[in-house]
Scaffold this motif. Structure first.
Motif, PDB file in Angstrom:
ATOM      1  N   PRO A  95      20.529  23.050 -16.177  1.00  0.00           N
ATOM      2  CA  PRO A  95      21.857  23.602 -16.436  1.00  0.00           C
ATOM      3  C   PRO A  95      22.535  23.620 -17.592  1.00  0.00           C
ATOM      4  CG  PRO A  95      22.174  21.404 -15.391  1.00  0.00           C
ATOM      5  CD  PRO A  95      20.540  21.633 -16.060  1.00  0.00           C
ATOM      6  N   GLU A  96      21.789  23.494 -18.485  1.00  0.00           N
ATOM      7  CA  GLU A  96      22.770  23.305 -20.057  1.00  0.00           C
ATOM      8  C   GLU A  96      23.620  24.704 -20.353  1.00  0.00           C
ATOM      9  OE1 GLU A  96      19.872  20.616 -22.686  1.00  0.00           O
ATOM     10  OE2 GLU A  96      18.714  22.382 -21.952  1.00  0.00           O
ATOM     11  N   PRO A  97      22.853  25.829 -19.932  1.00  0.00           N
ATOM     12  CA  PRO A  97      23.907  26.939 -20.404  1.00  0.00           C
ATOM     13  C   PRO A  97      25.169  26.874 -19.698  1.00  0.00           C
ATOM     14  CG  PRO A  97      21.441  27.856 -20.052  1.00  0.00           C
ATOM     15  CD  PRO A  97      21.856  26.214 -19.666  1.00  0.00           C
ATOM     16  N   PHE A  98      25.146  26.556 -18.326  1.00  0.00           N
ATOM     17  CA  PHE A  98      26.310  26.397 -17.610  1.00  0.00           C
ATOM     18  C   PHE A  98      27.310  25.310 -18.231  1.00  0.00           C
ATOM     19  CE2 PHE A  98      28.327  24.241 -13.813  1.00  0.00           C
ATOM     20  CZ  PHE A  98      29.043  25.126 -13.331  1.00  0.00           C
ATOM     21  N   GLU A  99      26.598  24.367 -18.330  1.00  0.00           N
ATOM     22  CA  GLU A  99      27.454  23.007 -18.996  1.00  0.00           C
ATOM     23  C   GLU A  99      28.152  23.247 -20.314  1.00  0.00           C
ATOM     24  OE1 GLU A  99      25.379  19.189 -17.105  1.00  0.00           O
ATOM     25  OE2 GLU A  99      24.417  20.190 -18.662  1.00  0.00           O
ATOM     26  N   LEU A 100      27.231  23.994 -21.123  1.00  0.00           N
ATOM     27  CA  LEU A 100      27.917  24.188 -22.520  1.00  0.00           C
ATOM     28  C   LEU A 100      28.882  25.359 -22.314  1.00  0.00           C
ATOM     29  CD1 LEU A 100      24.699  24.410 -24.834  1.00  0.00           C
ATOM     30  CD2 LEU A 100      26.617  22.709 -24.789  1.00  0.00           C
ATOM     31  N   ALA A 101      28.894  26.442 -21.635  1.00  0.00           N
ATOM     32  CA  ALA A 101      29.799  27.513 -21.269  1.00  0.00           C
ATOM     33  C   ALA A 101      31.102  27.084 -20.822  1.00  0.00           C
ATOM     34  CB  ALA A 101      29.249  28.633 -20.532  1.00  0.00           C
ATOM     35  N   LEU A 102      30.916  25.990 -19.761  1.00  0.00           N
ATOM     36  CA  LEU A 102      32.067  25.526 -19.221  1.00  0.00           C
ATOM     37  C   LEU A 102      32.970  24.625 -20.268  1.00  0.00           C
ATOM     38  CD1 LEU A 102      31.566  24.109 -15.603  1.00  0.00           C
ATOM     39  CD2 LEU A 102      32.430  26.229 -16.203  1.00  0.00           C
ATOM     40  N   GLY A 154      43.645  35.073 -27.531  1.00  0.00           N
ATOM     41  CA  GLY A 154      42.869  36.001 -28.346  1.00  0.00           C
ATOM     42  C   GLY A 154      41.404  36.039 -28.540  1.00  0.00           C
ATOM     43  N   GLN A 155      40.796  35.017 -28.162  1.00  0.00           N
ATOM     44  CA  GLN A 155      39.645  34.507 -28.294  1.00  0.00           C
ATOM     45  C   GLN A 155      38.652  35.222 -27.197  1.00  0.00           C
ATOM     46  OE1 GLN A 155      39.125  30.404 -29.249  1.00  0.00           O
ATOM     47  NE2 GLN A 155      38.264  31.142 -31.321  1.00  0.00           N
ATOM     48  N   VAL A 156      37.491  35.634 -27.341  1.00  0.00           N
ATOM     49  CA  VAL A 156      36.447  35.757 -26.360  1.00  0.00           C
ATOM     50  C   VAL A 156      35.212  35.044 -26.732  1.00  0.00           C
ATOM     51  CG1 VAL A 156      35.033  37.914 -25.709  1.00  0.00           C
ATOM     52  CG2 VAL A 156      37.193  38.319 -26.530  1.00  0.00           C
ATOM     53  N   LEU A 157      34.719  34.432 -25.476  1.00  0.00           N
ATOM     54  CA  LEU A 157      33.429  33.711 -25.617  1.00  0.00           C
ATOM     55  C   LEU A 157      32.362  34.682 -25.445  1.00  0.00           C
ATOM     56  CD1 LEU A 157      31.815  31.082 -25.848  1.00  0.00           C
ATOM     57  CD2 LEU A 157      32.269  30.692 -23.296  1.00  0.00           C
ATOM     58  N   GLN A 194      32.106  30.091 -10.787  1.00  0.00           N
ATOM     59  CA  GLN A 194      33.031  29.375 -11.124  1.00  0.00           C
ATOM     60  C   GLN A 194      34.422  29.888 -11.803  1.00  0.00           C
ATOM     61  OE1 GLN A 194      32.721  25.097 -11.505  1.00  0.00           O
ATOM     62  NE2 GLN A 194      31.984  26.167  -9.679  1.00  0.00           N
ATOM     63  N   LEU A 195      33.910  31.220 -12.483  1.00  0.00           N
ATOM     64  CA  LEU A 195      35.200  31.837 -13.431  1.00  0.00           C
ATOM     65  C   LEU A 195      36.361  32.345 -12.861  1.00  0.00           C
ATOM     66  CD1 LEU A 195      32.826  33.859 -15.736  1.00  0.00           C
ATOM     67  CD2 LEU A 195      33.646  31.775 -16.091  1.00  0.00           C
ATOM     68  N   PRO A 196      36.434  32.711 -11.687  1.00  0.00           N
ATOM     69  CA  PRO A 196      37.722  33.143 -11.086  1.00  0.00           C
ATOM     70  C   PRO A 196      38.518  31.765 -10.843  1.00  0.00           C
ATOM     71  CG  PRO A 196      36.035  34.118  -9.711  1.00  0.00           C
ATOM     72  CD  PRO A 196      35.103  33.296 -10.916  1.00  0.00           C
ATOM     73  N   GLN A 197      37.944  30.662 -10.727  1.00  0.00           N
ATOM     74  CA  GLN A 197      38.781  29.603 -10.574  1.00  0.00           C
ATOM     75  C   GLN A 197      39.452  28.962 -11.647  1.00  0.00           C
ATOM     76  OE1 GLN A 197      35.665  26.899  -8.715  1.00  0.00           O
ATOM     77  NE2 GLN A 197      35.413  27.893  -6.954  1.00  0.00           N
ATOM     78  N   LEU A 198      38.829  29.353 -12.554  1.00  0.00           N
ATOM     79  CA  LEU A 198      39.123  28.955 -14.105  1.00  0.00           C
ATOM     80  C   LEU A 198      40.026  29.929 -14.656  1.00  0.00           C
ATOM     81  CD1 LEU A 198      35.677  27.705 -15.606  1.00  0.00           C
ATOM     82  CD2 LEU A 198      37.690  26.131 -14.754  1.00  0.00           C
ATOM     83  N   GLY A 199      40.340  31.102 -13.831  1.00  0.00           N
ATOM     84  CA  GLY A 199      41.076  32.101 -14.454  1.00  0.00           C
ATOM     85  C   GLY A 199      40.660  32.789 -15.475  1.00  0.00           C
ATOM     86  N   ILE A 200      39.088  33.227 -15.719  1.00  0.00           N
ATOM     87  CA  ILE A 200      38.570  33.768 -16.704  1.00  0.00           C
ATOM     88  C   ILE A 200      37.990  35.145 -15.944  1.00  0.00           C
ATOM     89  CG2 ILE A 200      36.509  33.547 -18.039  1.00  0.00           C
ATOM     90  CD1 ILE A 200      38.491  31.535 -18.971  1.00  0.00           C
ATOM     91  N   ALA A 201      38.288  35.970 -17.260  1.00  0.00           N
ATOM     92  CA  ALA A 201      37.668  37.440 -16.641  1.00  0.00           C
ATOM     93  C   ALA A 201      36.291  37.460 -17.262  1.00  0.00           C
ATOM     94  CB  ALA A 201      38.550  38.517 -17.100  1.00  0.00           C
ATOM     95  N   THR A 202      35.282  38.414 -16.754  1.00  0.00           N
ATOM     96  CA  THR A 202      34.177  38.269 -17.492  1.00  0.00           C
ATOM     97  C   THR A 202      33.459  40.010 -17.288  1.00  0.00           C
ATOM     98  OG1 THR A 202      31.808  37.532 -17.716  1.00  0.00           O
ATOM     99  CG2 THR A 202      32.891  37.722 -15.505  1.00  0.00           C
ATOM    100  N   HIS A 203      32.691  40.359 -18.425  1.00  0.00           N
ATOM    101  CA  HIS A 203      31.906  41.440 -18.351  1.00  0.00           C
ATOM    102  C   HIS A 203      30.484  41.035 -18.931  1.00  0.00           C
ATOM    103  CE1 HIS A 203      31.315  45.644 -18.410  1.00  0.00           C
ATOM    104  NE2 HIS A 203      30.549  45.265 -19.163  1.00  0.00           N
TER     105      HIS A 203
END
Lengths: 446, 96
Positions: free
Chosen positions: B15-22, B31-34, B48-57
């Motif tokens: 799950p490294e990608p998941f851990e690093l992204a969080l 102003g920043q975009v990941l 997980q993103l909605p719980q963190l208040g993060i929008a995604t595309h």
């Protein structure tokens, strides 16, 4: 193939798969103890009571228990295939399966018809519970990948194996003729090649690219391998029935039999070579015992096919006849303890570490959402440390290294092989227990 | 301050990608975009993103690589910038 529908919320409780995972090495140790107890007598023929008990302890008690646990846990997480009332299903399945396997092993050893009849009821109930729960979940799955199609066929193969096994067990009770060897051969074929083989292949499409950072398997292989194996096993089954019912058409049955067995062999060869190729060109070359297990598994699969065809050639030439039995035994040994055991061990270690990490992460998220301070979730690779994984791999190499000569020279090596396999399974039980106690410590602390 | 934080996880196993992204999302500024680059769509992360208040595309490039852009839901500056990135990164026919 990409993951779809992977969901934290849909993961069933950790107790659901772990009861199966922790019981599996106990059956492995039991098989090893039987081998130590009976020694060369057990390996004398495929029909000895000890041999039948050992093979069923391994295939039902070890392999199938792990597959039951893993499928109940991973289907909801990976495919969005949710099993309704997972705790109830797990308890019903666990109790009927474990008592069924133990009853069957006792039945083989003490040859009591009442025990065979009881095992038919218990194992039948267990497989029906599993097939119903997993089958309905697979039908409703949000993802309809090729892996899922292969898994459905594998579950169907399990049902066929069960029916054949029930008929054979009924034969042991003395109420009908014992269909040896053709009924046993069909039972073995659907169980090992159909249920175990197809499930491994279907899971490989997902886990090899995901955990070994390789490219994806070619589409034609992913799409056609499991359905082709299933179709060929059906043909091979009709050949056996035709052979039995219409013995005058020998040439036709032999031709069809060679066709089906040849194509199944070619498909498994293609799978093994493709896996080795993907691993050779993998994009991240780090030392990982997971890959070594898979390499060993693919090598064993190729050797198993070679021994099988060696036996077919010897049988058709009628020379050298003394090689026939050893080649058959080696083909099955390479398949069961080389190919299947290596893949199962590798996947069990990955699945256990991933599940514990997933559940710990889930607990941590719930804590944080409740406004409490979360804790640091241990890294997946530290849940079962690399040192223990390495020791487990070394014990596996030792056990495999001793069982092969034991098959050929049972008097000298059978008991030694039993000891080596006992060490292997005990080490596995210890590692799984350690991982579970880490989960419990973390859960209690949080 | 870089407006685009790039996280290439193509060679990492779960799950490294998941851990690093969080981890990166916790440090994300206004102003920043990941911009996460991955070889598959990270479904576990999406949950997980909605719980963190993060929008995604997410879109998939012609090279079959997934580009996952993430920004804070209330951050309109980051949202406009992410739209520019989407236009640059994604072949229109393969965008989700």
């Amino acid at each position: 193939m990409q993951l779809s529908g992977l969901s934290l919320q849909q993961a069933p409780p950790v107790s659901v798969p772990f009861r199966f995972f922790l019981s599996a090495p106990v059956f492995g140790m039991l098989a090893a103890v039987l081998l130590i107890w009976w020694g060369d007598e057990a390996l004398g023929s495929r029909w000895t009571p000890a041999m039948l008990a050992i093979t069923h302890a391994l295939v039902l008690g070890f392999f199938t228990s792990i597959m039951f646990g893993a499928m109940q846990q991973m289907l909801p997480v990976l495919a969005g295939a949710v099993i309704t009332r997972p705790r109830l299903v797990a308890w019903l399945l666990y109790l009927s399966w474990m008592t069924g396997v133990v009853t069957l092993l006792l039945a083989f050893l003490v040859k009591k018809s009442g025990l065979f009849a009881a095992s038919i009821v218990l194992l039948g109930m267990a497989v029906l519970v599993f097939a119903w729960a997993v089958g309905t979940a697979l039908m409703r799955a949000s993802s309809q990948s090729q892996s899922l199609r292969g898994m459905k066929l594998a579950v169907l193969a399990l049902l066929l194996t069960l029916v054949l096994g029930m008929v054979l067990a009924w034969g042991h009770t003395g109420n009908m003729i014992l269909l040896r060897p053709w009924g046993t051969n069909l039972h073995l074929m659907w169980g090992l090649v159909g249920w175990v083989g197809m499930l491994i292949v279907s899971v490989a499409w997902q886990v090899v690219p995901m955990f070994q950072i390789t490219k994806e398997y070619p589409n034609y292989l992913v799409q056609w391998l499991a359905p082709c194996i299933f179709g060929l096993l059906l043909i091979r089954s009709f050949v056996s029935l035709g052979h039995f019912g219409l013995p005058h058409y020998q040439w036709l049955w032999q031709l069809l039999s060679l066709f089906a067995e040849g194509l199944v062999s070619l498909l498994f060869i293609a799978f093994a070579l493709q896996t080795l190729r993907l691993q050779h060109y993998r994009r991240r070359k780090i030392k990982d015992y997971h890959i070594h297990y898979w390499q060993l598994a693919c090598g064993s699969l190729l050797l198993s096919v070679a021994c099988w065809w060696g036996a077919i050639l010897v049988a058709s030439w009628q020379w050298p006849v003394w090689l026939l039995e050893p080649l058959h035994l080696l083909a099955v040994t390479f398949f069961v303890v080389g190919f299947v055991m290596a893949v199962m061990t590798a996947m069990l270690y990955k699945i256990v570490a991933f599940l514990i990490w997933l559940h710990l992460h889930n607990i941590n998220t719930q804590l944080q959402m409740a406004g409490k301070s979360g804790t640091t979730v241990p890294h997946m690779k530290t849940i079962i440390s690399n040192v223990y994984t390495k020791i487990q791999f070394q014990t596996y190499l030792l056990a495999l290294g001793v069982i092969l000569p034991a098959v050929l020279w049972p008097v000298q090596f059978a008991r030694l092989a039993g000891v080596a396999w006992f060490i292997f399974f005990a080490m596995m039980a210890l590692n799984l227990g350690r991982a579970l106690s880490l989960y419990r410590r973390f859960k209690m602390a949080s | 301050m870089n407006r685009e934080v790039i996280l290439d996880t193509c060679l990492l196993e779960p799950p490294e990608p998941f851990e690093l992204a969080l981890k990166e999302l916790q440090q994300l500024q206004a102003g920043q975009v990941l911009h996460m680059i991955h070889r598959r769509a990270p479904q576990l992360l999406y949950e997980q993103l909605p719980q963190l208040g993060i929008a995604t595309h997410t879109c998939q490039s012609a090279a079959l690589v997934f580009h996952i852009l993430m920004w804070k839901q209330v951050d309109t500056v980051a949202e406009v910038y992410s739209q520019q990135l989407i236009n640059q990164l994604c072949v229109p026919s393969s965008c989700n």
